[in-house]
Design a protein around this motif. Sequence first.
Motif, PDB file in Angstrom:
ATOM      1  N   ASP A 103      -5.762   9.006  -0.708  1.00  0.00           N
ATOM      2  CA  ASP A 103      -6.297   7.933   0.135  1.00  0.00           C
ATOM      3  C   ASP A 103      -7.811   8.075   0.296  1.00  0.00           C
ATOM      4  O   ASP A 103      -8.547   7.089   0.243  1.00  0.00           O
ATOM      5  CB  ASP A 103      -5.618   7.968   1.506  1.00  0.00           C
ATOM      6  CG  ASP A 103      -6.089   6.850   2.417  1.00  0.00           C
ATOM      7  OD1 ASP A 103      -5.844   5.678   2.092  1.00  0.00           O
ATOM      8  OD2 ASP A 103      -6.717   7.151   3.451  1.00  0.00           O
ATOM      9  N   ARG A 104      -8.280   9.309   0.474  1.00  0.00           N
ATOM     10  CA  ARG A 104      -9.711   9.542   0.700  1.00  0.00           C
ATOM     11  C   ARG A 104     -10.525   9.540  -0.590  1.00  0.00           C
ATOM     12  O   ARG A 104     -11.690   9.135  -0.590  1.00  0.00           O
ATOM     13  CB  ARG A 104      -9.915  10.880   1.424  1.00  0.00           C
ATOM     14  CG  ARG A 104      -9.496  10.879   2.877  1.00  0.00           C
ATOM     15  CD  ARG A 104      -9.935  12.147   3.585  1.00  0.00           C
ATOM     16  NE  ARG A 104      -9.113  13.282   3.246  1.00  0.00           N
ATOM     17  CZ  ARG A 104      -8.161  13.797   4.042  1.00  0.00           C
ATOM     18  NH1 ARG A 104      -7.922  13.249   5.211  1.00  0.00           N
ATOM     19  NH2 ARG A 104      -7.471  14.850   3.670  1.00  0.00           N
ATOM     20  N   HIS A 105      -9.916  10.028  -1.678  1.00  0.00           N
ATOM     21  CA  HIS A 105     -10.675  10.235  -2.920  1.00  0.00           C
ATOM     22  C   HIS A 105      -9.895   9.733  -4.135  1.00  0.00           C
ATOM     23  O   HIS A 105      -9.745  10.460  -5.123  1.00  0.00           O
ATOM     24  CB  HIS A 105     -10.989  11.729  -3.091  1.00  0.00           C
ATOM     25  CG  HIS A 105     -11.855  12.306  -2.030  1.00  0.00           C
ATOM     26  ND1 HIS A 105     -13.207  12.026  -1.924  1.00  0.00           N
ATOM     27  CD2 HIS A 105     -11.574  13.152  -1.011  1.00  0.00           C
ATOM     28  CE1 HIS A 105     -13.710  12.678  -0.889  1.00  0.00           C
ATOM     29  NE2 HIS A 105     -12.750  13.365  -0.325  1.00  0.00           N
ATOM     30  N   ARG A 177      -3.977   1.987  -3.468  1.00  0.00           N
ATOM     31  CA  ARG A 177      -5.237   1.424  -2.991  1.00  0.00           C
ATOM     32  C   ARG A 177      -5.320   1.613  -1.483  1.00  0.00           C
ATOM     33  O   ARG A 177      -4.405   1.206  -0.751  1.00  0.00           O
ATOM     34  CB  ARG A 177      -5.344  -0.069  -3.333  1.00  0.00           C
ATOM     35  CG  ARG A 177      -5.474  -0.352  -4.830  1.00  0.00           C
ATOM     36  CD  ARG A 177      -6.759   0.226  -5.404  1.00  0.00           C
ATOM     37  NE  ARG A 177      -6.898  -0.038  -6.833  1.00  0.00           N
ATOM     38  CZ  ARG A 177      -6.419   0.735  -7.791  1.00  0.00           C
ATOM     39  NH1 ARG A 177      -5.735   1.837  -7.472  1.00  0.00           N
ATOM     40  NH2 ARG A 177      -6.605   0.437  -9.061  1.00  0.00           N
ATOM     41  N   PRO A 178      -6.387   2.239  -0.990  1.00  0.00           N
ATOM     42  CA  PRO A 178      -6.540   2.431   0.458  1.00  0.00           C
ATOM     43  C   PRO A 178      -6.473   1.101   1.205  1.00  0.00           C
ATOM     44  O   PRO A 178      -6.920   0.070   0.707  1.00  0.00           O
ATOM     45  CB  PRO A 178      -7.945   3.054   0.569  1.00  0.00           C
ATOM     46  CG  PRO A 178      -8.168   3.710  -0.757  1.00  0.00           C
ATOM     47  CD  PRO A 178      -7.506   2.813  -1.760  1.00  0.00           C
ATOM     48  N   GLY A 179      -5.870   1.147   2.382  1.00  0.00           N
ATOM     49  CA  GLY A 179      -5.772  -0.062   3.192  1.00  0.00           C
ATOM     50  C   GLY A 179      -4.613  -0.960   2.824  1.00  0.00           C
ATOM     51  O   GLY A 179      -4.544  -2.102   3.292  1.00  0.00           O
ATOM     52  N   GLY A 180      -3.692  -0.459   2.002  1.00  0.00           N
ATOM     53  CA  GLY A 180      -2.543  -1.247   1.598  1.00  0.00           C
ATOM     54  C   GLY A 180      -1.468  -1.284   2.671  1.00  0.00           C
ATOM     55  O   GLY A 180      -1.691  -0.917   3.834  1.00  0.00           O
ATOM     56  N   HIS A 181      -0.268  -1.697   2.280  1.00  0.00           N
ATOM     57  CA  HIS A 181       0.822  -1.867   3.244  1.00  0.00           C
ATOM     58  C   HIS A 181       1.350  -0.527   3.771  1.00  0.00           C
ATOM     59  O   HIS A 181       1.898  -0.457   4.871  1.00  0.00           O
ATOM     60  CB  HIS A 181       1.974  -2.654   2.606  1.00  0.00           C
ATOM     61  CG  HIS A 181       1.628  -4.072   2.292  1.00  0.00           C
ATOM     62  ND1 HIS A 181       1.287  -4.996   3.268  1.00  0.00           N
ATOM     63  CD2 HIS A 181       1.560  -4.734   1.112  1.00  0.00           C
ATOM     64  CE1 HIS A 181       1.033  -6.164   2.708  1.00  0.00           C
ATOM     65  NE2 HIS A 181       1.189  -6.036   1.400  1.00  0.00           N
ATOM     66  N   HIS A 182       1.202   0.527   2.980  1.00  0.00           N
ATOM     67  CA  HIS A 182       1.761   1.816   3.365  1.00  0.00           C
ATOM     68  C   HIS A 182       0.662   2.851   3.559  1.00  0.00           C
ATOM     69  O   HIS A 182      -0.223   2.994   2.717  1.00  0.00           O
ATOM     70  CB  HIS A 182       2.748   2.314   2.310  1.00  0.00           C
ATOM     71  CG  HIS A 182       3.882   1.372   2.052  1.00  0.00           C
ATOM     72  ND1 HIS A 182       4.876   1.132   2.986  1.00  0.00           N
ATOM     73  CD2 HIS A 182       4.186   0.598   0.979  1.00  0.00           C
ATOM     74  CE1 HIS A 182       5.737   0.259   2.499  1.00  0.00           C
ATOM     75  NE2 HIS A 182       5.342  -0.085   1.281  1.00  0.00           N
TER      76      HIS A 182
END
Length: 203
Positions: A103-105, A177-182
Amino acid sequence: MPTKKKPQVTAAPARRRELLDTAAEVFAEQGYNATTVRKIADHAGMLAGSLYYHFDSKESMLEEILRTFLDELWDGYDTVLAAELGPRETLAALVTESFREIDRHRAAVAIYQKESRQLVAQERFTFLAESQRKFEKAWLSTLERGVAARVFRSDLDVRLTYRFVRDTVWVAASWYRPGGHHSPEEIARQYLSMVLDGIAVRE
């Protein structure tokens, strides 16, 4: 008289991070060898010469991207390992930390997956091999503890299991992809449910 080299300007931390994030995305999408400083500069909306005020080469940019990712990964892993949890709890915590790092990188993980085998041949990237040895030791020892404690099956091939878990976790960088549903924690929970409990309905 010799021409004086232009001094390298240190970017403000936020701008430096932004440039490295841009470079990471380009490296991940186009491949390290195919990426030029000009391509990175184009994506950053600046001239190639201006990028050299902040970084001396694309190699130094890649090194900083990968070191930042691995330093944060090991901060998380070391905290998990120092907690002296049971083997199942340790495995779950390592998986969760891995998805948090994706998520971060995400781009850095993708680069690491695609390029590390070639990069370790270069002296400045030998730290990748050392990290890989530590990574393997942490996961194998957790699985071996689980077998010894009868938390995991006695017929478990720990090395094969390690490779399966390693590859199936990190390949998520190709689609996550960060910010997705999960959230990364939710993805980790679903993944652990499949790995530890299976997907078949129990009789």
